[in-house]
Design an enzyme around this catalytic site. Structure first.
Site, PDB file in Angstrom:
ATOM      1  N   SER A 100       4.658 -11.915 -10.591  1.00 57.88           N
ATOM      2  CA  SER A 100       4.925 -11.828 -12.036  1.00 57.88           C
ATOM      3  C   SER A 100       5.428 -13.142 -12.636  1.00 57.88           C
ATOM      4  O   SER A 100       4.928 -13.562 -13.692  1.00 57.88           O
ATOM      5  CB  SER A 100       5.929 -10.710 -12.336  1.00 57.88           C
ATOM      6  OG  SER A 100       5.356  -9.480 -12.047  1.00 57.88           O
TER       7      SER A 100
ATOM      8  N   LYS B  29      12.881   1.807 -11.484  1.00 59.45           N
ATOM      9  CA  LYS B  29      11.999   2.295 -12.554  1.00 59.45           C
ATOM     10  C   LYS B  29      12.489   3.576 -13.231  1.00 59.45           C
ATOM     11  O   LYS B  29      12.407   3.708 -14.452  1.00 59.45           O
ATOM     12  CB  LYS B  29      10.592   2.533 -11.998  1.00 59.45           C
ATOM     13  CG  LYS B  29       9.839   1.255 -11.671  1.00 59.45           C
ATOM     14  CD  LYS B  29       8.461   1.602 -11.146  1.00 59.45           C
ATOM     15  CE  LYS B  29       7.554   0.401 -11.167  1.00 59.45           C
ATOM     16  NZ  LYS B  29       6.163   0.751 -10.862  1.00 59.45           N
TER      17      LYS B  29
ATOM     18  N   ASP C 266       1.175   0.830 -15.812  1.00 55.03           N
ATOM     19  CA  ASP C 266       0.265   0.941 -14.651  1.00 55.03           C
ATOM     20  C   ASP C 266      -0.980   1.766 -14.978  1.00 55.03           C
ATOM     21  O   ASP C 266      -2.104   1.360 -14.675  1.00 55.03           O
ATOM     22  CB  ASP C 266       0.969   1.610 -13.461  1.00 55.03           C
ATOM     23  CG  ASP C 266       2.148   0.815 -12.967  1.00 55.03           C
ATOM     24  OD1 ASP C 266       1.955  -0.283 -12.452  1.00 55.03           O
ATOM     25  OD2 ASP C 266       3.282   1.311 -13.118  1.00 55.03           O
TER      26      ASP C 266
ATOM     27  N   ALA D  33       0.173  11.644  -5.384  1.00 53.73           N
ATOM     28  CA  ALA D  33       1.118  12.129  -6.408  1.00 53.73           C
ATOM     29  C   ALA D  33       2.400  11.315  -6.350  1.00 53.73           C
ATOM     30  O   ALA D  33       3.484  11.833  -6.635  1.00 53.73           O
ATOM     31  CB  ALA D  33       1.397  13.616  -6.190  1.00 53.73           C
TER      32      ALA D  33
ATOM     33  N   ALA E 200       2.385   5.579  -8.647  1.00 53.20           N
ATOM     34  CA  ALA E 200       1.169   5.087  -9.298  1.00 53.20           C
ATOM     35  C   ALA E 200       0.352   6.261  -9.831  1.00 53.20           C
ATOM     36  O   ALA E 200      -0.136   6.227 -10.964  1.00 53.20           O
ATOM     37  CB  ALA E 200       0.344   4.263  -8.301  1.00 53.20           C
TER      38      ALA E 200
ATOM     39  N   TYR F 144      -4.925  -2.923  -3.760  1.00 54.15           N
ATOM     40  CA  TYR F 144      -5.461  -4.279  -3.995  1.00 54.15           C
ATOM     41  C   TYR F 144      -5.383  -5.153  -2.741  1.00 54.15           C
ATOM     42  O   TYR F 144      -5.884  -6.269  -2.734  1.00 54.15           O
ATOM     43  CB  TYR F 144      -4.749  -4.965  -5.179  1.00 54.15           C
ATOM     44  CG  TYR F 144      -3.243  -4.895  -5.113  1.00 54.15           C
ATOM     45  CD1 TYR F 144      -2.525  -5.803  -4.358  1.00 54.15           C
ATOM     46  CD2 TYR F 144      -2.549  -3.907  -5.797  1.00 54.15           C
ATOM     47  CE1 TYR F 144      -1.157  -5.720  -4.279  1.00 54.15           C
ATOM     48  CE2 TYR F 144      -1.175  -3.823  -5.729  1.00 54.15           C
ATOM     49  CZ  TYR F 144      -0.483  -4.729  -4.976  1.00 54.15           C
ATOM     50  OH  TYR F 144       0.879  -4.644  -4.888  1.00 54.15           O
TER      51      TYR F 144
ATOM     52  N   GLY G  14      -8.172  -2.323  -6.727  1.00 56.28           N
ATOM     53  CA  GLY G  14      -6.992  -2.316  -7.594  1.00 56.28           C
ATOM     54  C   GLY G  14      -6.579  -3.642  -8.231  1.00 56.28           C
ATOM     55  O   GLY G  14      -5.611  -3.670  -8.989  1.00 56.28           O
TER      56      GLY G  14
HETATM   57  P1  NAP Z   1       4.315   6.181  -3.375  1.00 57.57           P
HETATM   58  O1  NAP Z   1       5.080   6.547  -4.604  1.00 57.57           O
HETATM   59  O2  NAP Z   1       5.018   5.963  -2.096  1.00 57.57           O
HETATM   60  O3  NAP Z   1       3.191   7.339  -3.161  1.00 57.57           O
HETATM   61  C1  NAP Z   1       2.351   7.303  -2.041  1.00 57.57           C
HETATM   62  C2  NAP Z   1       1.291   8.399  -2.179  1.00 57.57           C
HETATM   63  O4  NAP Z   1       0.320   8.203  -1.146  1.00 57.57           O
HETATM   64  C3  NAP Z   1       1.837   9.808  -2.005  1.00 57.57           C
HETATM   65  O5  NAP Z   1       1.114  10.682  -2.818  1.00 57.57           O
HETATM   66  C4  NAP Z   1       1.539  10.084  -0.515  1.00 57.57           C
HETATM   67  O6  NAP Z   1       1.370  11.453  -0.244  1.00 57.57           O
HETATM   68  C5  NAP Z   1       0.203   9.406  -0.366  1.00 57.57           C
HETATM   69  N1  NAP Z   1      -0.134   9.000   0.998  1.00 57.57           N
HETATM   70  C6  NAP Z   1       0.438   8.005   1.731  1.00 57.57           C
HETATM   71  N2  NAP Z   1      -0.208   7.869   2.902  1.00 57.57           N
HETATM   72  C7  NAP Z   1      -1.213   8.795   2.912  1.00 57.57           C
HETATM   73  C8  NAP Z   1      -2.229   9.136   3.847  1.00 57.57           C
HETATM   74  N3  NAP Z   1      -2.341   8.498   5.017  1.00 57.57           N
HETATM   75  N4  NAP Z   1      -3.092  10.129   3.530  1.00 57.57           N
HETATM   76  C9  NAP Z   1      -2.989  10.766   2.337  1.00 57.57           C
HETATM   77  N5  NAP Z   1      -2.043  10.507   1.415  1.00 57.57           N
HETATM   78  C10 NAP Z   1      -1.165   9.512   1.696  1.00 57.57           C
HETATM   79  O7  NAP Z   1       3.458   4.866  -3.622  1.00 57.57           O
HETATM   80  P2  NAP Z   1       2.873   4.305  -5.016  1.00 57.57           P
HETATM   81  O8  NAP Z   1       3.853   3.366  -5.588  1.00 57.57           O
HETATM   82  O9  NAP Z   1       2.380   5.428  -5.826  1.00 57.57           O
HETATM   83  O10 NAP Z   1       1.654   3.412  -4.467  1.00 57.57           O
HETATM   84  C11 NAP Z   1       0.477   4.016  -3.951  1.00 57.57           C
HETATM   85  C12 NAP Z   1      -0.595   2.938  -3.777  1.00 57.57           C
HETATM   86  O11 NAP Z   1      -0.935   2.391  -5.046  1.00 57.57           O
HETATM   87  C13 NAP Z   1      -0.141   1.738  -2.933  1.00 57.57           C
HETATM   88  O12 NAP Z   1      -1.206   1.359  -2.096  1.00 57.57           O
HETATM   89  C14 NAP Z   1       0.146   0.649  -3.949  1.00 57.57           C
HETATM   90  O13 NAP Z   1      -0.072  -0.649  -3.441  1.00 57.57           O
HETATM   91  C15 NAP Z   1      -0.889   0.974  -5.010  1.00 57.57           C
HETATM   92  N6  NAP Z   1      -0.531   0.517  -6.365  1.00 57.57           N
HETATM   93  C16 NAP Z   1      -1.435  -0.293  -7.006  1.00 57.57           C
HETATM   94  C17 NAP Z   1      -1.152  -0.745  -8.283  1.00 57.57           C
HETATM   95  C18 NAP Z   1      -2.139  -1.652  -8.979  1.00 57.57           C
HETATM   96  O14 NAP Z   1      -1.804  -2.223 -10.039  1.00 57.57           O
HETATM   97  N7  NAP Z   1      -3.342  -1.810  -8.474  1.00 57.57           N
HETATM   98  C19 NAP Z   1       0.036  -0.365  -8.936  1.00 57.57           C
HETATM   99  C20 NAP Z   1       0.925   0.477  -8.260  1.00 57.57           C
HETATM  100  C21 NAP Z   1       0.617   0.913  -6.960  1.00 57.57           C
HETATM  101  P3  NAP Z   1       2.573  12.388   0.314  1.00 57.57           P
HETATM  102  O15 NAP Z   1       3.250  12.963  -0.920  1.00 57.57           O
HETATM  103  O16 NAP Z   1       1.880  13.402   1.113  1.00 57.57           O
HETATM  104  O17 NAP Z   1       3.499  11.507   1.119  1.00 57.57           O
END
Ligand code: NAP
Length: 292
Positions: free
Chosen positions: A24, A73, A109, A134, A137, A238, A260
């Site tokens: 950032s 957040k 986001d 869920a 993100a 990403y 991403g």
């Molecule tokens: P988070 O709050 O920890 O949520 C993780 C989610 O992934 C939960 O729903 C979890 O399910 C699920 N999960 C994890 N491992 C899994 C697997 N092996 N099989 C199925 N479901 C699985 O994380 P977050 O902040 O939302 O981030 C999620 C992803 O989005 C990350 O890879 C992050 O880098 C990416 N992201 C990208 C951006 C962007 O701008 N491109 C922005 C934010 C985040 P459970 O509830 O079952 O644990």
């Protein structure tokens, strides 16, 4: 030292913990330089417990704005004076704008993903979407898609806890009078996913399955045959730039497959617009980042 910095320079910053490796500051300072703006963006480590004190300091120092990352957040959403519609639905913020001591919280986001899809000629309005995950993100994406007028979102998630979180957001979406129908289904076996994807136009992976290093090579989709040719597949991961899910979708001939990086750029672009009122110089920034 940056020769732009003077007695009138306006301060902005990222808060959260950890923040040292964030892109950032690099991105926002490039854009301030690009426009010759008298602003500087720094990173400040701030724990959850320090959030209130940090926001008070932002007011006291007349900072123009803050980007907010984990773990602050949700706490920041509780502490600001006003919330955007998406931030209110989600109960979390990633951007705060300070207008004369009044702090307004936004979550960009979900809009980042919507803007990236739009950049590729795709709208979510009137569409049926499948959302995997869920977590933080996913909830930002669900809220934004509902606000944009998606017809339905089917959320599939592994844990009960996550499904309950998505269902609660679905109820808040309905209470707001938004027409988007939210259905929550356990992500177990291939059948539920196949059924959900059948009538959908967009599949979004917002799980961490596939993310490097811990989950690199994994896909949340067990049976790639579920991915039909009319489907747009968006993986919010990403790193790596091409995930296993994206490979599966390309092999199945899906109409559009995106990773991403665009979402990351567009959510930062929206934050920059909120801070400055100016569009982020996206093409110049992309060229600059490619050299880093
Ligand atoms: P988070 O709050 O920890 O949520 C993780 C989610 O992934 C939960 O729903 C979890 O399910 C699920 N999960 C994890 N491992 C899994 C697997 N092996 N099989 C199925 N479901 C699985 O994380 P977050 O902040 O939302 O981030 C999620 C992803 O989005 C990350 O890879 C992050 O880098 C990416 N992201 C990208 C951006 C962007 O701008 N491109 C922005 C934010 C985040 P459970 O509830 O079952 O644990």
């Amino acid at each position: 030292m940056d020769t732009r910095i003077s007695g009138t320079t306006r301060l902005l910053g990222l808060i959260g913990d950890p923040v040292r490796h964030s892109a950032s500051p690099l991105m926002h300072n490039f854009c301030f330089n690009y426009y010759g703006m008298d602003c500087v963006f720094l990173a400040f480590s701030s724990t959850l417990e320090q959030t209130a004190e940090t926001l008070q300091a932002a007011r006291r120092l007349n900072m123009r704005g803050l980007s907010v990352t984990m773990p602050c957040k949700r706490e920041a959403a509780r502490l600001v004076d006003r919330l955007s519609p998406a931030a209110e639905l989600v109960g979390a913020v990633n951007t705060i704008v300070n207008d004369g001591g009044v702090l307004t919280g936004y979550i960009t986001d979900g809009l980042g993903l919507v803007l990236d899809l739009r950049d590729h000629g795709q709208e979510v309005a009137g569409r049926d979407l499948v959302l995997l995950g869920a977590g933080g993100a996913a909830m930002a994406i669900l809220a934004q898609c509902a606000l944009e007028g998606a017809r339905s979102v089917t959320v599939l998630n592994r844990s009960r806890e996550g499904l309950d979180r998505a269902a609660a957001l679905g109820e808040r979406i309905a209470e707001k009078g938004l027409a988007c129908r939210v259905t929550c289904v356990p992500l177990a076996g291939g059948a539920a996913l196949r059924q959900a994807v059948q009538g959908a136009q967009v599949l979004i992976n917002a799980t961490s399955a596939g993310m490097a290093p811990a989950q690199a090579g994994l896909s949340p989709v067990e049976d790639p045959a579920a991915l039909h040719r009319d489907l747009t597949v968006y993986d919010v991961i990403y790193n790596p730039a091409c995930t296993r899910l994206m490979e599966q979708a390309r092999q199945q001939g899906c109409r559009l497959v995106l990773g991403g990086k665009g979402m990351l750029l567009w959510q930062a672009s929206e934050a920059f617009r909120l801070f400055t009122g100016k569009p982020m110089p996206v093409e110049a920034l992309k060229a600059y980042l490619a050299q880093q």
